[in-house]
Motif scaffolding. Structure first.
Motif, mmCIF file in Angstrom:
data_model
loop_
_atom_site.group_PDB
_atom_site.id
_atom_site.type_symbol
_atom_site.label_atom_id
_atom_site.label_comp_id
_atom_site.label_asym_id
_atom_site.label_seq_id
_atom_site.Cartn_x
_atom_site.Cartn_y
_atom_site.Cartn_z
ATOM 1 N N GLY A 177 0.814 -1.206 0.000
ATOM 2 C CA GLY A 177 0.000 0.000 0.000
ATOM 3 C C GLY A 177 0.849 1.258 0.000
ATOM 4 N N LEU A 178 1.910 1.261 0.791
ATOM 5 C CA LEU A 178 2.807 2.420 0.833
ATOM 6 C C LEU A 178 3.542 2.589 -0.495
ATOM 7 C CD1 LEU A 178 4.283 2.047 4.432
ATOM 8 C CD2 LEU A 178 2.602 3.724 3.645
ATOM 9 N N LEU A 179 3.955 1.484 -1.100
ATOM 10 C CA LEU A 179 4.614 1.560 -2.403
ATOM 11 C C LEU A 179 3.668 2.119 -3.467
ATOM 12 C CD1 LEU A 179 6.572 -1.831 -2.447
ATOM 13 C CD2 LEU A 179 7.542 0.471 -2.245
ATOM 14 N N ALA A 180 2.425 1.650 -3.446
ATOM 15 C CA ALA A 180 1.441 2.140 -4.415
ATOM 16 C C ALA A 180 1.161 3.621 -4.197
ATOM 17 C CB ALA A 180 0.150 1.335 -4.298
ATOM 18 N N LEU A 181 1.086 4.044 -2.946
ATOM 19 C CA LEU A 181 0.864 5.455 -2.640
ATOM 20 C C LEU A 181 2.014 6.301 -3.179
ATOM 21 C CD1 LEU A 181 -0.844 7.630 -1.227
ATOM 22 C CD2 LEU A 181 0.459 7.142 0.863
ATOM 23 N N LEU A 182 3.237 5.815 -3.033
ATOM 24 C CA LEU A 182 4.397 6.529 -3.556
ATOM 25 C C LEU A 182 4.322 6.668 -5.070
ATOM 26 C CD1 LEU A 182 7.191 7.789 -3.004
ATOM 27 C CD2 LEU A 182 8.168 5.492 -3.262
ATOM 28 N N VAL A 183 3.934 5.582 -5.752
ATOM 29 C CA VAL A 183 3.819 5.625 -7.216
ATOM 30 C C VAL A 183 2.736 6.614 -7.633
ATOM 31 C CG1 VAL A 183 3.135 4.291 -9.244
ATOM 32 C CG2 VAL A 183 4.708 3.303 -7.566
ATOM 33 N N VAL A 184 1.605 6.602 -6.942
ATOM 34 C CA VAL A 184 0.495 7.492 -7.287
ATOM 35 C C VAL A 184 0.876 8.951 -7.094
ATOM 36 C CG1 VAL A 184 -1.818 8.225 -6.565
ATOM 37 C CG2 VAL A 184 -1.327 5.800 -6.892
ATOM 38 N N LEU A 185 1.596 9.243 -6.026
ATOM 39 C CA LEU A 185 1.912 10.635 -5.696
ATOM 40 C C LEU A 185 3.143 11.162 -6.424
ATOM 41 C CD1 LEU A 185 1.302 10.680 -1.828
ATOM 42 C CD2 LEU A 185 -0.230 11.475 -3.646
ATOM 43 N N ALA A 214 -3.822 -3.939 -6.731
ATOM 44 C CA ALA A 214 -5.094 -3.607 -6.093
ATOM 45 C C ALA A 214 -5.013 -2.246 -5.405
ATOM 46 C CB ALA A 214 -5.465 -4.691 -5.084
ATOM 47 N N TRP A 215 -3.932 -2.026 -4.670
ATOM 48 C CA TRP A 215 -3.742 -0.723 -4.012
ATOM 49 C C TRP A 215 -3.645 0.405 -5.033
ATOM 50 C CZ3 TRP A 215 -4.698 0.566 0.700
ATOM 51 C CH2 TRP A 215 -4.503 -0.310 1.772
ATOM 52 N N LEU A 216 -2.973 0.149 -6.148
ATOM 53 C CA LEU A 216 -2.807 1.183 -7.163
ATOM 54 C C LEU A 216 -4.162 1.649 -7.692
ATOM 55 C CD1 LEU A 216 -0.258 2.494 -8.299
ATOM 56 C CD2 LEU A 216 -0.389 0.918 -10.233
ATOM 57 N N MET A 217 -5.077 0.709 -7.920
ATOM 58 C CA MET A 217 -6.406 1.069 -8.374
ATOM 59 C C MET A 217 -7.193 1.804 -7.287
ATOM 60 S SD MET A 217 -6.919 0.189 -11.555
ATOM 61 C CE MET A 217 -5.348 1.081 -11.646
ATOM 62 N N LEU A 218 -7.075 1.339 -6.056
ATOM 63 C CA LEU A 218 -7.815 1.969 -4.962
ATOM 64 C C LEU A 218 -7.358 3.406 -4.724
ATOM 65 C CD1 LEU A 218 -7.814 -1.003 -2.418
ATOM 66 C CD2 LEU A 218 -9.797 -0.128 -3.676
ATOM 67 N N LEU A 219 -6.060 3.650 -4.827
ATOM 68 C CA LEU A 219 -5.520 4.973 -4.514
ATOM 69 C C LEU A 219 -5.561 5.934 -5.698
ATOM 70 C CD1 LEU A 219 -2.436 3.844 -2.393
ATOM 71 C CD2 LEU A 219 -4.619 4.744 -1.560
ATOM 72 N N SER A 220 -5.487 5.400 -6.910
ATOM 73 C CA SER A 220 -5.503 6.283 -8.083
ATOM 74 C C SER A 220 -6.897 6.831 -8.362
ATOM 75 C CB SER A 220 -4.979 5.543 -9.316
ATOM 76 O OG SER A 220 -5.839 4.478 -9.685
ATOM 77 N N GLY A 221 -7.937 6.120 -7.882
ATOM 78 C CA GLY A 221 -9.305 6.587 -8.103
ATOM 79 C C GLY A 221 -9.565 7.963 -7.516
ATOM 80 N N PRO A 222 -9.340 8.167 -6.203
ATOM 81 C CA PRO A 222 -9.533 9.497 -5.625
ATOM 82 C C PRO A 222 -8.635 10.554 -6.261
ATOM 83 C CG PRO A 222 -9.455 7.849 -3.896
ATOM 84 C CD PRO A 222 -9.072 7.155 -5.166
ATOM 85 N N GLN A 223 -7.413 10.177 -6.619
ATOM 86 C CA GLN A 223 -6.521 11.152 -7.242
ATOM 87 C C GLN A 223 -7.067 11.627 -8.582
ATOM 88 O OE1 GLN A 223 -3.090 9.879 -9.341
ATOM 89 N NE2 GLN A 223 -1.751 11.430 -8.428
#
Length: 246
Positions: A40-48, A181-190
């Motif tokens: 989840g933290l890795l996906a958040l880093l990629v998204v941001l 899965a995390w990438l999809m969950l976090l990229s949606g709000p962004q």
């Protein structure tokens, strides 16, 4: 899951075929909480911090449009996925009605829905199912994607899924499926936040999905932005709960 003649099942839920490993199908393996947190933290880093989250989100966004169009009887003409995180889907059909409404609405709801469904599968140990379904989705989207960048992006993602599912150790499948899965969950709000910024900068006339829905329903575009935001946040929270407490 039933394996072909000569198959055996190991105690950790990994299905293998005798005479050589042809597939590692994780059907009952749930990840430790540490895996869910780190991915989840890795996906958040990629998204941001990179454009890759936006690009993958755009691919799934346009895939949502295309799938909804197909299911409602519209003709899918072409899909574009751009390097700047944008995209477009061209369809043919009635200029009004439920089919067009669902087609337009499926864009911003697509990635969060994929994320929460993936989280649900992972929470029950169906790791390989997430990778296989993602691969089928990418193949279908590749058939209607017409621009070079979009094709390269989809082929690259498809190759990564094949490597993870067929040639990688079990733990790699586990980590990669959770990361996606995390990438999809976090990229949606962004993506909804980006939509809001674009509409605000253009005075609400950006031609976005929210504006198209406003034209179809006579409900202001800001309502649809808020609806997309609420749905994506709910999916992110629900998906996070499923992944962390699996």
């Amino acid at each position: 899951m039933t394996v072909s003649d000569g198959g055996r099942r190991t105690a950790d839920g990994v299905a293998r075929v005798s005479g050589g490993t042809y597939a590692a199908v994780l059907t009952t393996t749930t990840a430790p909480r540490s895996v869910a947190v780190v991915t989840g933290l890795l996906a958040l880093l990629v998204v941001l911090a990179s454009k890759w989250g936006e690009r993958l989100d755009a691919a799934v966004h346009e895939g949502g449009h295309a799938l909804a169009a197909y299911l409602t009887g519209r003709q899918v003409l072409a899909v574009w996925v751009e390097s700047n995180g944008g995209g477009a889907t061209a369809t043919r059909g009635r200029s009004r009605g439920a089919g067009l409404f669902l087609t337009v609405a499926a864009g911003y709801t697509g990635p969060p829905l994929v994320g929460v469904c993936s989280a649900k599968l992972l929470s029950t140990g169906r790791v390989t199912a997430v990778l296989i379904l993602a691969a089928f989705g990418l193949v279908a989207l590749l058939l209607v994607t017409v621009n070079r960048f979009g094709q390269v992006l989809l082929i690259g993602m498809l190759a990564s899924l094949i490597v993870a599912g067929r040639y990688s150790p079990d733990w790699a499948q586990l980590w990669y499926a959770h990361f996606l899965a995390w990438l999809m969950l976090l990229s949606g709000p962004q993506s909804v936040l980006i939509l809001h910024r674009v509409r605000r900068g253009s005075g609400g006339g950006s031609g976005s999905d929210a504006d198209l829905l406003a034209l179809l329903t006579r409900i202001p575009g800001v309502f649809w932005v808020l609806a997309f935001a609420a749905f994506s946040l709910w999916c992110a929270l629900r998906g996070a709960t499923l992944l962390v407490h699996a």
